[in-house]
Design a protein around this motif. Structure first.
Motif, mmCIF file in Angstrom:
data_model
loop_
_atom_site.group_PDB
_atom_site.id
_atom_site.type_symbol
_atom_site.label_atom_id
_atom_site.label_comp_id
_atom_site.label_asym_id
_atom_site.label_seq_id
_atom_site.Cartn_x
_atom_site.Cartn_y
_atom_site.Cartn_z
ATOM 1 N N CYS A 90 0.875 -1.181 0.000
ATOM 2 C CA CYS A 90 0.000 0.000 0.000
ATOM 3 C C CYS A 90 0.906 1.223 0.000
ATOM 4 N N SER A 91 1.292 1.673 -1.189
ATOM 5 C CA SER A 91 2.308 2.711 -1.329
ATOM 6 C C SER A 91 1.684 4.039 -1.744
ATOM 7 N N GLU A 92 1.846 5.048 -0.886
ATOM 8 C CA GLU A 92 1.386 6.419 -1.155
ATOM 9 C C GLU A 92 -0.113 6.455 -1.467
ATOM 10 N N VAL A 93 -0.900 5.800 -0.634
ATOM 11 C CA VAL A 93 -2.348 5.691 -0.827
ATOM 12 C C VAL A 93 -3.132 6.292 0.336
ATOM 13 N N LEU A 94 -2.767 5.924 1.555
ATOM 14 C CA LEU A 94 -3.599 6.246 2.711
ATOM 15 C C LEU A 94 -3.771 7.740 2.927
ATOM 16 N N GLU A 95 -2.786 8.541 2.516
ATOM 17 C CA GLU A 95 -2.894 9.994 2.699
ATOM 18 C C GLU A 95 -3.966 10.618 1.815
ATOM 19 N N GLU A 127 6.575 16.890 4.058
ATOM 20 C CA GLU A 127 5.211 17.149 3.614
ATOM 21 C C GLU A 127 4.647 18.409 4.272
ATOM 22 N N THR A 128 4.953 18.629 5.540
ATOM 23 C CA THR A 128 4.499 19.840 6.228
ATOM 24 C C THR A 128 5.040 21.087 5.536
ATOM 25 N N LEU A 129 6.288 21.035 5.093
ATOM 26 C CA LEU A 129 6.865 22.182 4.389
ATOM 27 C C LEU A 129 6.172 22.393 3.046
ATOM 28 N N CYS A 130 5.827 21.313 2.346
ATOM 29 C CA CYS A 130 5.076 21.440 1.093
ATOM 30 C C CYS A 130 3.740 22.148 1.342
ATOM 31 N N TRP A 131 3.048 21.766 2.391
ATOM 32 C CA TRP A 131 1.767 22.396 2.723
ATOM 33 C C TRP A 131 1.957 23.872 3.055
ATOM 34 N N ALA A 132 3.053 24.203 3.750
ATOM 35 C CA ALA A 132 3.308 25.596 4.126
ATOM 36 C C ALA A 132 3.650 26.447 2.904
ATOM 37 N N LEU A 133 4.330 25.861 1.927
ATOM 38 C CA LEU A 133 4.761 26.616 0.744
ATOM 39 C C LEU A 133 3.633 26.867 -0.250
ATOM 40 N N SER A 134 2.627 25.993 -0.281
ATOM 41 C CA SER A 134 1.623 26.088 -1.341
ATOM 42 C C SER A 134 0.239 25.696 -0.847
ATOM 43 N N TYR A 137 -1.191 23.184 -3.366
ATOM 44 C CA TYR A 137 -0.747 21.801 -3.163
ATOM 45 C C TYR A 137 -1.640 21.082 -2.159
ATOM 46 N N ARG A 138 -1.937 21.736 -1.042
ATOM 47 C CA ARG A 138 -2.698 21.055 0.004
ATOM 48 C C ARG A 138 -4.194 21.045 -0.263
ATOM 49 N N GLN A 139 -4.650 21.813 -1.271
ATOM 50 C CA GLN A 139 -6.074 21.851 -1.580
ATOM 51 C C GLN A 139 -6.413 21.206 -2.925
ATOM 52 N N THR A 140 -5.446 20.540 -3.543
ATOM 53 C CA THR A 140 -5.685 19.889 -4.828
ATOM 54 C C THR A 140 -6.708 18.772 -4.674
ATOM 55 N N GLU A 141 -7.706 18.741 -5.567
ATOM 56 C CA GLU A 141 -8.719 17.696 -5.520
ATOM 57 C C GLU A 141 -8.066 16.327 -5.739
ATOM 58 N N GLY A 142 -8.383 15.389 -4.853
ATOM 59 C CA GLY A 142 -7.778 14.073 -4.940
ATOM 60 C C GLY A 142 -6.371 14.004 -4.388
ATOM 61 N N GLY A 143 -5.905 15.107 -3.778
ATOM 62 C CA GLY A 143 -4.548 15.143 -3.253
ATOM 63 C C GLY A 143 -4.460 14.639 -1.829
ATOM 64 N N HIS A 144 -3.430 15.093 -1.128
ATOM 65 C CA HIS A 144 -3.183 14.618 0.225
ATOM 66 C C HIS A 144 -4.100 15.355 1.206
ATOM 67 N N ILE A 145 -4.805 14.594 2.016
ATOM 68 C CA ILE A 145 -5.751 15.204 2.951
ATOM 69 C C ILE A 145 -5.274 15.129 4.396
ATOM 70 N N ARG A 146 -4.149 14.473 4.647
ATOM 71 C CA ARG A 146 -3.608 14.433 6.007
ATOM 72 C C ARG A 146 -2.097 14.205 5.955
ATOM 73 N N ILE A 147 -1.454 14.565 7.050
ATOM 74 C CA ILE A 147 -0.030 14.305 7.243
ATOM 75 C C ILE A 147 0.105 13.355 8.420
ATOM 76 N N TYR A 148 0.803 12.252 8.208
ATOM 77 C CA TYR A 148 0.988 11.261 9.260
ATOM 78 C C TYR A 148 2.305 11.490 10.002
ATOM 79 N N ALA A 149 2.229 11.484 11.316
ATOM 80 C CA ALA A 149 3.435 11.241 12.100
ATOM 81 C C ALA A 149 3.724 9.748 12.036
ATOM 82 N N ARG A 150 5.007 9.399 12.004
ATOM 83 C CA ARG A 150 5.380 7.987 11.812
ATOM 84 C C ARG A 150 4.746 7.081 12.869
ATOM 85 N N GLN A 151 4.885 7.440 14.144
ATOM 86 C CA GLN A 151 4.366 6.582 15.200
ATOM 87 C C GLN A 151 2.844 6.528 15.167
#
Length: 235
Positions: A90-95, A127-134, A137-151
């Motif tokens: 499951c690669s780059e899906v859950l976000e 990913e947090t920096l990507c969201w801060a820069l654009s 980017y963070r509002q693209t339809e079908g894009g990333h809707i959350r940022i996961y902390a590893r733990q």
């Protein structure tokens, strides 16, 4: 991008593998190259499945011994029987998924006891920096809707009955590329800096020169774009 470290993954020959959210089929094709079992690519996007079909047909033409199939599928309602896969990727899906917990439960349901699960998502601080820069980017339809902390993600998967046994980071060379895109505009692929960096990444993926592979490996623990988590389903 291939995020799975195949050298550490205990995959038996003649196993059944599910690549959920397969996209254009990169991981499914990698499985076909390395195993003589059966790989299923599943994705809800028909255009991506067409790309995956072309990719897997090409790999099949190279004389690979494994078999493959593709299906349209929603991760929260998988059309497979209980415990029918030895490995799930499951690669780059859950976000991208609203009900990601239901998706995880479905993945675990179709995985055999003793099976292996590999999950990758964007690493939290790049990913947090990507969201801060654009904002785009963070509002693209079908894009990333959350940022996961590893733990946090490890806890989610373990709450579904899995055991975590390994973590690594991947694709550090891709991290500055996405920062650059976010800074200049995520859809402005025609800009010279973006085009030149994309050429570098394409060259690196196709040729795999020793220098860039070394740089990528050294930088992954610090700025790898993806965090890759390995889980085992108890017997």
């Amino acid at each position: 991008m291939i995020t799975v470290d195949w050298n550490c993954l205990p995959v038996p020959q003649n196993c059944r593998t599910l690549d959920i959210g397969c996209g254009s089929g990169r991981h499914a094709a990698a499985v076909l190259d390395r195993n003589n079992g059966h790989v299923v690519g599943a994705d809800p996007n028909y255009s991506d499945l067409q790309d995956a079909h072309a990719r897997l047909c090409f790999h099949e033409s190279l004389g690979r011994k494994g078999t493959w199939s593709l299906t349209g599928a929603d991760i929260t309602h998988l059309p497979f029987a209980d415990r029918c896969f030895d490995v799930v990727i499951c690669s780059e899906v859950l976000e991208h998924i609203d009900d990601h917990i239901s998706g995880l439960r479905e993945i675990v349901r179709v995985l055999k006891n003793g099976g292996q699960l590999v999950v990758s998502v964007p690493r939290s601080w790049p990913e947090t920096l990507c969201w801060a820069l654009s904002r785009q980017y963070r509002q693209t339809e079908g894009g990333h809707i959350r940022i996961y902390a590893r733990q946090q993600l490890i806890n989610h998967v373990q709450s579904c009955g899995m055991m975590h046994w390994r973590t690594h980071f991947a694709h550090s060379l891709h991290t500055p590329f996405w920062w650059l895109k976010c800074l200049l505009g995520p859809t402005r692929d025609n800009l010279w800096p973006v085009r030149q960096y994309h050429r570098l990444l394409t060259w690196d993926m196709m040729q795999r020169p020793a220098l860039t592979r070394l740089v990528d490996r050294l930088l992954n623990p610090v700025m790898g774009k993806s965090v890759v988590l390995y889980f085992h389903k108890p017997q």
